[in-house]
Design a protein around this motif. Structure first.
Motif, PDB file in Angstrom:
ATOM      1  N   VAL A 206       0.809  -1.225   0.000  1.00 55.03           N
ATOM      2  CA  VAL A 206       0.000   0.000   0.000  1.00 55.03           C
ATOM      3  C   VAL A 206       0.841   1.273   0.000  1.00 55.03           C
ATOM      4  N   SER A 207       2.156   1.154  -0.065  1.00 55.46           N
ATOM      5  CA  SER A 207       3.023   2.329  -0.010  1.00 55.46           C
ATOM      6  C   SER A 207       2.680   3.340  -1.091  1.00 55.46           C
ATOM      7  N   GLY A 208       2.789   4.621  -0.735  1.00 57.69           N
ATOM      8  CA  GLY A 208       2.602   5.673  -1.723  1.00 57.69           C
ATOM      9  C   GLY A 208       3.715   5.710  -2.751  1.00 57.69           C
ATOM     10  N   GLY A 209       4.886   5.169  -2.409  1.00 60.80           N
ATOM     11  CA  GLY A 209       5.950   4.975  -3.376  1.00 60.80           C
ATOM     12  C   GLY A 209       6.673   6.235  -3.831  1.00 60.80           C
ATOM     13  N   LEU A 210       6.675   7.316  -3.029  1.00 65.83           N
ATOM     14  CA  LEU A 210       7.400   8.519  -3.421  1.00 65.83           C
ATOM     15  C   LEU A 210       8.893   8.228  -3.521  1.00 65.83           C
ATOM     16  N   VAL A 211       9.505   8.641  -4.610  1.00 67.25           N
ATOM     17  CA  VAL A 211      10.952   8.475  -4.767  1.00 67.25           C
ATOM     18  C   VAL A 211      11.547   9.812  -5.189  1.00 67.25           C
ATOM     19  N   ARG A 212      12.641  10.172  -4.539  1.00 66.92           N
ATOM     20  CA  ARG A 212      13.366  11.394  -4.831  1.00 66.92           C
ATOM     21  C   ARG A 212      14.796  11.183  -4.361  1.00 66.92           C
TER      22      ARG A 212
ATOM     23  N   LEU B 254      14.248  -1.715 -14.962  1.00 72.59           N
ATOM     24  CA  LEU B 254      13.771  -1.222 -13.664  1.00 72.59           C
ATOM     25  C   LEU B 254      12.633  -0.229 -13.810  1.00 72.59           C
ATOM     26  N   ARG B 255      12.639   0.561 -14.856  1.00 68.55           N
ATOM     27  CA  ARG B 255      11.500   1.472 -15.061  1.00 68.55           C
ATOM     28  C   ARG B 255      10.220   0.666 -15.261  1.00 68.55           C
ATOM     29  N   ASP B 256      10.345  -0.463 -15.934  1.00 68.49           N
ATOM     30  CA  ASP B 256       9.178  -1.328 -16.115  1.00 68.49           C
ATOM     31  C   ASP B 256       8.806  -2.018 -14.801  1.00 68.49           C
ATOM     32  N   TRP B 257       9.792  -2.574 -14.116  1.00 69.56           N
ATOM     33  CA  TRP B 257       9.520  -3.281 -12.855  1.00 69.56           C
ATOM     34  C   TRP B 257       8.866  -2.372 -11.824  1.00 69.56           C
ATOM     35  N   THR B 258       9.303  -1.114 -11.779  1.00 64.50           N
ATOM     36  CA  THR B 258       8.812  -0.207 -10.733  1.00 64.50           C
ATOM     37  C   THR B 258       7.576   0.574 -11.145  1.00 64.50           C
ATOM     38  N   GLY B 259       7.293   0.634 -12.443  1.00 60.83           N
ATOM     39  CA  GLY B 259       6.217   1.500 -12.908  1.00 60.83           C
ATOM     40  C   GLY B 259       6.527   2.968 -12.663  1.00 60.83           C
ATOM     41  N   TYR B 260       7.794   3.333 -12.781  1.00 58.50           N
ATOM     42  CA  TYR B 260       8.252   4.688 -12.439  1.00 58.50           C
ATOM     43  C   TYR B 260       7.526   5.758 -13.242  1.00 58.50           C
ATOM     44  N   ARG B 261       7.043   6.779 -12.534  1.00 51.56           N
ATOM     45  CA  ARG B 261       6.423   7.943 -13.159  1.00 51.56           C
ATOM     46  C   ARG B 261       7.180   9.182 -12.697  1.00 51.56           C
ATOM     47  N   GLU B 262       7.779   9.885 -13.647  1.00 47.46           N
ATOM     48  CA  GLU B 262       8.592  11.050 -13.288  1.00 47.46           C
ATOM     49  C   GLU B 262       7.714  12.299 -13.282  1.00 47.46           C
ATOM     50  N   THR B 263       7.353  12.741 -12.078  1.00 46.66           N
ATOM     51  CA  THR B 263       6.503  13.927 -11.909  1.00 46.66           C
ATOM     52  C   THR B 263       7.274  15.104 -11.337  1.00 46.66           C
TER      53      THR B 263
ATOM     54  N   ARG C   5      13.937  17.588 -10.686  1.00 45.88           N
ATOM     55  CA  ARG C   5      13.289  17.171 -11.938  1.00 45.88           C
ATOM     56  C   ARG C   5      13.195  15.659 -12.028  1.00 45.88           C
ATOM     57  N   HIS C   6      14.254  14.964 -11.604  1.00 49.97           N
ATOM     58  CA  HIS C   6      14.314  13.508 -11.750  1.00 49.97           C
ATOM     59  C   HIS C   6      13.835  12.849 -10.461  1.00 49.97           C
ATOM     60  N   ALA C   7      12.536  12.832 -10.284  1.00 51.32           N
ATOM     61  CA  ALA C   7      11.887  12.250  -9.105  1.00 51.32           C
ATOM     62  C   ALA C   7      10.439  11.978  -9.466  1.00 51.32           C
ATOM     63  N   GLY C   8       9.756  11.243  -8.599  1.00 52.25           N
ATOM     64  CA  GLY C   8       8.358  10.942  -8.871  1.00 52.25           C
ATOM     65  C   GLY C   8       7.838   9.871  -7.952  1.00 52.25           C
ATOM     66  N   HIS C   9       7.291   8.807  -8.516  1.00 48.99           N
ATOM     67  CA  HIS C   9       6.797   7.720  -7.670  1.00 48.99           C
ATOM     68  C   HIS C   9       6.876   6.391  -8.416  1.00 48.99           C
ATOM     69  N   ILE C  10       6.910   5.320  -7.616  1.00 46.13           N
ATOM     70  CA  ILE C  10       6.953   3.956  -8.137  1.00 46.13           C
ATOM     71  C   ILE C  10       5.853   3.151  -7.460  1.00 46.13           C
TER      72      ILE C  10
ATOM     73  N   GLY D 113       2.554  14.112  -0.411  1.00 48.27           N
ATOM     74  CA  GLY D 113       1.633  13.524  -1.385  1.00 48.27           C
ATOM     75  C   GLY D 113       2.220  13.427  -2.763  1.00 48.27           C
ATOM     76  N   ARG D 114       1.377  12.971  -3.683  1.00 50.98           N
ATOM     77  CA  ARG D 114       1.748  12.834  -5.090  1.00 50.98           C
ATOM     78  C   ARG D 114       0.493  12.720  -5.933  1.00 50.98           C
ATOM     79  N   PRO D 115       0.603  13.008  -7.241  1.00 52.27           N
ATOM     80  CA  PRO D 115      -0.552  12.783  -8.127  1.00 52.27           C
ATOM     81  C   PRO D 115      -0.966  11.316  -8.101  1.00 52.27           C
ATOM     82  N   TYR D 116      -2.261  11.091  -8.241  1.00 50.62           N
ATOM     83  CA  TYR D 116      -2.784   9.724  -8.185  1.00 50.62           C
ATOM     84  C   TYR D 116      -3.877   9.597  -9.241  1.00 50.62           C
ATOM     85  N   GLY D 117      -3.450   9.452 -10.480  1.00 50.45           N
ATOM     86  CA  GLY D 117      -4.434   9.329 -11.554  1.00 50.45           C
ATOM     87  C   GLY D 117      -4.988  10.686 -11.957  1.00 50.45           C
ATOM     88  N   ASP D 118      -5.911  10.676 -12.899  1.00 59.29           N
ATOM     89  CA  ASP D 118      -6.471  11.906 -13.442  1.00 59.29           C
ATOM     90  C   ASP D 118      -7.286  12.644 -12.390  1.00 59.29           C
TER      91      ASP D 118
END
Length: 351
Positions: free
Chosen positions: A52-58, A83-92, A146-151, A249-254
């Motif tokens: 259930v982690s929010g998965g913020l990465v920075r 790893l981008r595929d494994w983590t589902g990384y989204r750079e926000t 710039r190079h951060a987001g969530h997984i 927090g982080r964006p979570y869908g539209d």
């Protein structure tokens, strides 16, 4: 005569969360590969932090050591299509708001080494101009990345487990009752299995297993973590932490955002953790105060994680051949790639 090759170490990892799965993968694919048994039963469950982690990465963290592990992990994700595929990384992007006088020079220098051009320190006025904050304390500064987001830690765990098994690790579903100073693992079916090393990576279940085994908890405690998801107009804001209010927090869908505040529920039971309605209401009020826009929690998620009095996801020695690998204190997603590599290297060279 040729050199005698040392027999492969026999390693048991108790806990199938993202930390245990990645440690198993690192250990079984290292040049001096170990024979790895990964015990996954008993956790995870509903309150499993990886699920259930929010998965913020920075990259930015307040201390340089933690910052190095976080920045190295982000860099590894960005440099690897796998790893981008494994983590589902989204750079926000990421915004980390700090109080007046906070140390930024050392951590930002670390960021520049691992993620060149990613980070910039800006003042309060620019935060208020460029991001949807309505108010911030005087003197506040922020680190913009710039190079951060969530997984998705859950997605990463699933991939790491799959690859660890493909590389030779054995997943054992029998629950672990206790571990001993042998070191060995005693399972619920009455079996006792000796190893060269036993690593407890069961997250919030780790302190309980140590106590049940008659071993010291070593500064580890459980704590509830919680966030809410709802719709709110926060255009232009990616992953963020605001130390002045505690909000993150982080964006979570539209059109939706994940928002949370730290809890004070220490020593929570990972098997019975439930959402705290009063905390969800505090998040709603805090979000409206900080951003000046309404936020209604449509869904609230609670879990339990393992904290250490010196924070950090690290391999910690309990006794000869006995270790813990937890204590990321609610933020292990940021450092787990780097931390698991360091832990595996330490484990495979220790005696």
């Amino acid at each position: 005569m040729g050199a005698t090759r040392r027999p492969a170490l026999r390693v048991a990892i108790v806990g199938g969360g993202v930390a245990g799965a990645l440690l198993a993968l690192r250990a079984v694919t290292a040049p001096a590969a170990a024979l790895v048994d990964l015990f996954t039963a008993g956790a995870p469950g509903q309150g499993d932090a990886s699920g259930v982690s929010g998965g913020l990465v920075r990259g930015f963290e307040a201390g340089t050591d933690a910052c190095r592990a976080a920045a190295e992990s982000v860099a590894e994700i960005r440099d690897s299509a796998v790893l981008r595929d494994w983590t589902g990384y989204r750079e926000t992007g990421s915004l980390y708001v700090l109080p007046d006088g906070a140390e930024t020079q050392g951590p930002v220098a670390v960021l520049a080494a691992y993620l060149p051009g990613s980070a910039e320190v800006i003042g309060r006025d620019r935060v208020l101009r460029d991001f949807p904050f309505r108010t911030l304390p005087d003197g506040a500064v922020a680190v913009v990345e710039r190079h951060a987001g969530h997984i998705s830690p859950q997605r990463l765990r699933t991939a790491a487990l799959r690859e660890a098994v493909a590389a030779g690790a054995t997943v054992r579903a029998t629950p672990v009752d206790v571990v001993t100073r042998g070191p060995s693992v005693r399972t619920a079916d009455g079996g006792e299995h000796p190893y060269d090393h036993v690593v407890l990576a069961a997250g919030a279940w780790t302190p309980r297993l140590l106590t049940r085994s008659g071993l010291p908890a070593g500064g580890l405690r459980t704590k509830q973590i919680q966030y809410s998801v709802g719709e709110t107009p926060l255009a232009g804001l990616g992953s963020f932490v605001d130390e002045s209010s505690g909000l993150y927090g982080r964006p979570y869908g539209d059109g939706a955002f994940l928002l949370g505040l730290p809890t004070d529920r220490w020593d929570a039971d990972p098997d019975t953790v439930r959402p705290d309605a009063s905390l969800a209401e505090r998040v709603e009020r805090c979000a409206e105060r900080v951003f000046g826009v309404p936020f209604t929690a449509g869904r609230t998620v609670a879990a339990c994680d393992c904290y250490h009095d010196t924070p950090g996801l690290l391999l910690r020695r309990v006794g000869p051949g006995l270790h813990t690998f937890t204590g990321g204190s609610g933020g292990a997603a940021k450092t787990v790639l780097s931390a698991s590599r360091t832990a595996a290297a330490t484990l495979l060279t220790s005696t």
